[in-house]
Design a protein around this motif. Structure first.
Motif, PDB file in Angstrom:
ATOM      1  N   GLY A  21      86.253  26.354 -26.568  1.00 21.04           N
ATOM      2  CA  GLY A  21      87.612  26.060 -27.034  1.00 21.04           C
ATOM      3  C   GLY A  21      87.580  25.292 -28.342  1.00 21.04           C
ATOM      4  O   GLY A  21      88.378  25.527 -29.253  1.00 21.04           O
ATOM      5  N   ALA A  22      86.609  24.388 -28.447  1.00 19.24           N
ATOM      6  CA  ALA A  22      86.555  23.546 -29.651  1.00 19.24           C
ATOM      7  C   ALA A  22      85.956  24.283 -30.842  1.00 19.24           C
ATOM      8  O   ALA A  22      86.434  24.154 -31.975  1.00 19.24           O
ATOM      9  CB  ALA A  22      85.761  22.280 -29.350  1.00 19.24           C
ATOM     10  N   GLY A  24      85.583  26.874 -33.369  1.00 23.46           N
ATOM     11  CA  GLY A  24      86.486  27.936 -33.824  1.00 23.46           C
ATOM     12  C   GLY A  24      86.353  28.149 -35.319  1.00 23.46           C
ATOM     13  O   GLY A  24      85.340  27.773 -35.927  1.00 23.46           O
ATOM     14  N   LEU A  25      87.375  28.730 -35.883  1.00 24.35           N
ATOM     15  CA  LEU A  25      87.312  29.051 -37.310  1.00 24.35           C
ATOM     16  C   LEU A  25      87.135  27.792 -38.151  1.00 24.35           C
ATOM     17  O   LEU A  25      86.541  27.829 -39.221  1.00 24.35           O
ATOM     18  CB  LEU A  25      88.595  29.788 -37.715  1.00 24.35           C
ATOM     19  N   GLY A  26      87.654  26.663 -37.652  1.00 21.84           N
ATOM     20  CA  GLY A  26      87.539  25.398 -38.379  1.00 21.84           C
ATOM     21  C   GLY A  26      86.085  25.003 -38.610  1.00 21.84           C
ATOM     22  O   GLY A  26      85.743  24.431 -39.639  1.00 21.84           O
ATOM     23  N   ASN A  27      85.218  25.322 -37.662  1.00 25.57           N
ATOM     24  CA  ASN A  27      83.797  24.985 -37.822  1.00 25.57           C
ATOM     25  C   ASN A  27      83.177  25.808 -38.934  1.00 25.57           C
ATOM     26  O   ASN A  27      82.281  25.357 -39.622  1.00 25.57           O
ATOM     27  CB  ASN A  27      83.016  25.314 -36.539  1.00 25.57           C
ATOM     28  N   ILE A 100     100.384  27.107 -32.191  1.00 27.62           N
ATOM     29  CA  ILE A 100      99.163  27.393 -32.953  1.00 27.62           C
ATOM     30  C   ILE A 100      98.653  28.793 -32.619  1.00 27.62           C
ATOM     31  O   ILE A 100      98.201  29.525 -33.485  1.00 27.62           O
ATOM     32  CB  ILE A 100      98.050  26.374 -32.614  1.00 27.62           C
ATOM     33  N   TYR A 104      97.053  31.561 -35.152  1.00 27.00           N
ATOM     34  CA  TYR A 104      95.598  31.622 -35.006  1.00 27.00           C
ATOM     35  C   TYR A 104      95.179  33.052 -34.631  1.00 27.00           C
ATOM     36  O   TYR A 104      94.135  33.535 -35.059  1.00 27.00           O
ATOM     37  CB  TYR A 104      95.186  30.642 -33.912  1.00 27.00           C
ATOM     38  N   TYR A 224      90.766  18.206 -35.622  1.00 25.24           N
ATOM     39  CA  TYR A 224      91.061  19.639 -35.581  1.00 25.24           C
ATOM     40  C   TYR A 224      89.916  20.380 -34.898  1.00 25.24           C
ATOM     41  O   TYR A 224      90.122  21.233 -34.047  1.00 25.24           O
ATOM     42  CB  TYR A 224      91.271  20.178 -36.993  1.00 25.24           C
ATOM     43  N   SER A 225      88.696  20.008 -35.294  1.00 29.34           N
ATOM     44  CA  SER A 225      87.542  20.731 -34.790  1.00 29.34           C
ATOM     45  C   SER A 225      87.342  20.517 -33.288  1.00 29.34           C
ATOM     46  O   SER A 225      86.913  21.428 -32.590  1.00 29.34           O
ATOM     47  CB  SER A 225      86.299  20.293 -35.563  1.00 29.34           C
ATOM     48  N   SER A 227      89.714  20.103 -31.239  1.00 32.54           N
ATOM     49  CA  SER A 227      90.963  20.570 -30.591  1.00 32.54           C
ATOM     50  C   SER A 227      91.696  19.450 -29.868  1.00 32.54           C
ATOM     51  O   SER A 227      92.207  19.635 -28.762  1.00 32.54           O
ATOM     52  CB  SER A 227      90.694  21.689 -29.581  1.00 32.54           C
ATOM     53  N   MET A 230      96.161  19.203 -28.565  1.00 30.22           N
ATOM     54  CA  MET A 230      96.792  20.525 -28.544  1.00 30.22           C
ATOM     55  C   MET A 230      96.928  21.028 -27.124  1.00 30.22           C
ATOM     56  O   MET A 230      97.187  22.200 -26.892  1.00 30.22           O
ATOM     57  CB  MET A 230      95.956  21.512 -29.342  1.00 30.22           C
ATOM     58  N   CYS A 232      94.675  21.711 -25.111  1.00 27.79           N
ATOM     59  CA  CYS A 232      93.526  22.491 -24.627  1.00 27.79           C
ATOM     60  C   CYS A 232      92.561  21.634 -23.814  1.00 27.79           C
ATOM     61  O   CYS A 232      92.152  22.015 -22.710  1.00 27.79           O
ATOM     62  CB  CYS A 232      92.729  23.071 -25.791  1.00 27.79           C
ATOM     63  N   SER A 323      88.458  30.117 -28.554  1.00 26.04           N
ATOM     64  CA  SER A 323      89.511  29.139 -28.866  1.00 26.04           C
ATOM     65  C   SER A 323      90.873  29.650 -28.403  1.00 26.04           C
ATOM     66  O   SER A 323      91.684  28.892 -27.868  1.00 26.04           O
ATOM     67  CB  SER A 323      89.569  28.866 -30.369  1.00 26.04           C
ATOM     68  N   SER A 326      91.425  29.047 -24.791  1.00 26.09           N
ATOM     69  CA  SER A 326      91.821  27.680 -24.418  1.00 26.09           C
ATOM     70  C   SER A 326      93.290  27.445 -24.760  1.00 26.09           C
ATOM     71  O   SER A 326      94.008  26.781 -24.017  1.00 26.09           O
ATOM     72  CB  SER A 326      90.914  26.649 -25.084  1.00 26.09           C
ATOM     73  N   LEU A 327      93.741  28.018 -25.875  1.00 23.69           N
ATOM     74  CA  LEU A 327      95.158  27.855 -26.234  1.00 23.69           C
ATOM     75  C   LEU A 327      96.058  28.581 -25.242  1.00 23.69           C
ATOM     76  O   LEU A 327      97.112  28.084 -24.839  1.00 23.69           O
ATOM     77  CB  LEU A 327      95.402  28.431 -27.635  1.00 23.69           C
TER      78      LEU A 327
HETATM   79  N1  PHE Z   1      89.024  23.557 -32.827  1.00 23.59           N
HETATM   80  C1  PHE Z   1      89.256  24.827 -33.437  1.00 23.59           C
HETATM   81  C2  PHE Z   1      88.401  25.009 -34.649  1.00 23.59           C
HETATM   82  O1  PHE Z   1      87.527  24.258 -34.951  1.00 23.59           O
HETATM   83  C3  PHE Z   1      90.666  25.010 -33.846  1.00 23.59           C
HETATM   84  C4  PHE Z   1      91.566  25.085 -32.709  1.00 23.59           C
HETATM   85  C5  PHE Z   1      92.691  24.435 -32.737  1.00 23.59           C
HETATM   86  C6  PHE Z   1      91.247  25.815 -31.606  1.00 23.59           C
HETATM   87  C7  PHE Z   1      93.503  24.449 -31.666  1.00 23.59           C
HETATM   88  C8  PHE Z   1      92.058  25.816 -30.524  1.00 23.59           C
HETATM   89  C9  PHE Z   1      93.166  25.114 -30.568  1.00 23.59           C
HETATM   90  O2  PHE Z   1      88.580  25.968 -35.338  1.00 23.59           O
END
Ligand code: PHE
Length: 452
Positions: A21-22, A24-27, A100, A104, A224-225, A227, A230, A232, A323, A326-327
């Motif tokens: 879940g954590a 995701g694209l942010g990483n 989100i 997303y 953000y990374s 999560s 949110m 989750c 991710s 989890s959302l």
């Molecule tokens: N944590 C995720 C990321 O690093 C972003 C994300 C946000 C995922 C909210 C799920 C919910 O990209």
């Protein structure tokens, strides 16, 4: 009729699902870029401090609320607060997760399209061609919507199967696959001639670049990374067992998330620097710069280039799907428990609702005038409101809730599993949740709004 509540079957499955879940694209697109821009290894150190001092306490707070409530995020806050106004913080978490998900899913859909396009050689051309390809694809009224639908349906199919045979089983397959794909590309990228300059960019500590922007950026990125705020983390924690060691789990999830973010930097920068490109961030990095980088870096052996490209977008899609799961679960659990409907019906509603948001977010990339206002597209509005307003407000209030409103004994009992695990750091945790985290979150919030 109320369905029997599920839970995670194994410790490993629980960690992989939560880390999924954590991660995701942010990483992949945000962390490496921020690191490179803000002093390389020096920024990584600051980031790790933010994760340890702020991310982990906030994650622990959500673990405590979720596991104690053993219900959806809204009800979990409500149970802990005796039904008073704090329950609306839980509701905010559910709303943030839902909003989100819509946008997303659009970006996740783009990732799927790029797996397809790389496989069939659609994005092998010069830089102008690749640039044009993305502009044309993202503003197409149909294709991105179909991919958004596809990724939401996949997510829905997982969620319908419940916690153990849906979320946990899928995470146990997808997370190791993601990790292997990542390692393969890291090796391919680091072996490229000139790749060491990319590693230098990422790892050479430059403390002169550490200004207040870097500190606040690291803090925002850690939230953000991981999560945070949110819904989750809280929802997944509601499926934890009573004997789960919360502190250990928070450390493991954060470690995995950070490791994958650093490896993503090692995947992107050596390849980019080997062809002399200084990568930017955001959608343009992933969908314009990187296809060009792969095309040029592996021009001598196009088959390897194609494989790296397919692997890369497959990896992104996997990170996005876990991710999205989890959302999706945040709203699904909410509907099941509040409306007393079946998991299947709840999941269908959630998928339909996010598709609705996704369609309009996707269309806001075409030239439809009413889908852009106030200087932003609808897509950007969703990103802005959830990421920069709802997230810090939810995180801030959650810290106040756990730190000041919930009885200390109750928090301590959950933290120490009713006295069965060591509680030496409990005092430190509480100090951070009470004072340090709310202050830091407020600082990021005001900074983002341009107050200072
Ligand atoms: N944590 C995720 C990321 O690093 C972003 C994300 C946000 C995922 C909210 C799920 C919910 O990209």
């Amino acid at each position: 009729m109320m369905e029997k509540r599920g839970n995670f079957g194994t410790e490993l499955g629980m960690i992989l699902a939560t880390a999924g879940g954590a991660v995701g694209l942010g990483n992949v697109w945000r962390f490496p870029y921020m690191t490179g821009e803000n002093g390389g290894a020096a920024f990584i150190l600051v980031y790790i401090c933010c994760v340890l001092m702020l991310g982990i306490p906030c994650m622990l707070s959500e673990f405590i609320i979720g596991r104690h409530g053993a219900s959806n995020t809204y009800r979990a806050y409500s149970l802990l607060s005796g039904g008073n106004a704090w329950k609306y913080v839980g509701l905010l978490g559910v709303a943030t997760g839902f909003l989100i998900m819509g946008y997303y899913a659009v970006v996740s859909g783009w990732c799927l399209q790029y797996v397809y396009a790389s496989f069939f050689g659609e994005i092998t051309g010069n830089a102008d061609f690749v640039n044009h390809y993305f502009a044309e694809f993202s503003s197409d009224p149909w294709r991105p919507v179909i991919w958004t639908l596809a990724i939401l349906v996949i997510t829905c199919l997982v969620i319908v199967n419940g916690v153990r045979s849906g979320i946990e089983r899928t995470s146990k397959m997808l997370m190791p696959t993601l990790f292997i794909l990542l390692l393969v590309i890291v090796v391919a990228s680091c072996l490229l001639p000139g790749g060491e300059r990319g590693m230098e960019f990422l790892f050479k500590p430059d403390f002169t670049k550490l200004d207040s922007d870097a500190f606040l950026g690291a803090l925002g990125q850690s939230f953000y990374s991981l999560s945070i705020a949110m819904g989750c983390i809280c929802t997944y924690a509601s499926y934890f067992k009573r004997q789960t060691n919360l502190l250990k789990s928070a450390l493991q999830v954060s470690l995995l998330d950070t490791l994958i973010a650093v490896l993503a930097g090692l995947m992107i920068f050596p390849a980019a620097f080997s062809v002399g490109v200084n990568p930017g961030s955001g959608p343009s990095l992933v969908f314009v710069t990187l296809p060009n980088v792969f095309n040029q870096a592996f021009a001598a052996v196009p088959l390897v280039g194609m494989l790296v490209s397919v692997f890369f977008y497959a990896l992104l899609s996997l990170a996005a799907i876990t991710s999205l799961m989890s959302l999706h679960e945040v709203s699904t659990a909410f509907l099941i428990e509040e409306l007393h409907i079946t998991r299947r019906t709840a999941a269908t509603f959630v998928t339909a609702g996010s598709l609705f948001i996704g369609i309009f977010c996707s269309l806001s990339f075409s030239d439809i005038p009413w889908l852009s206002f106030g200087g932003r597209t609808l897509f950007d509005w969703f990103d802005f409101v959830t990421g920069q307003i709802f997230l810090p407000v939810g995180g801030f209030l959650t810290c106040l809730f756990i730190g000041w409103a919930v009885p200390r004994k109750l928090v301590r009992d959950e933290f120490t599993n009713w006295g069965t695990v060591s509680c030496r750091v409990f005092g430190v945790y509480l100090f951070f949740v009470r004072y340090v985290c709310p202050t830091a979150i407020l600082a990021v919030f005001l900074h983002q709004l341009g107050v200072f």
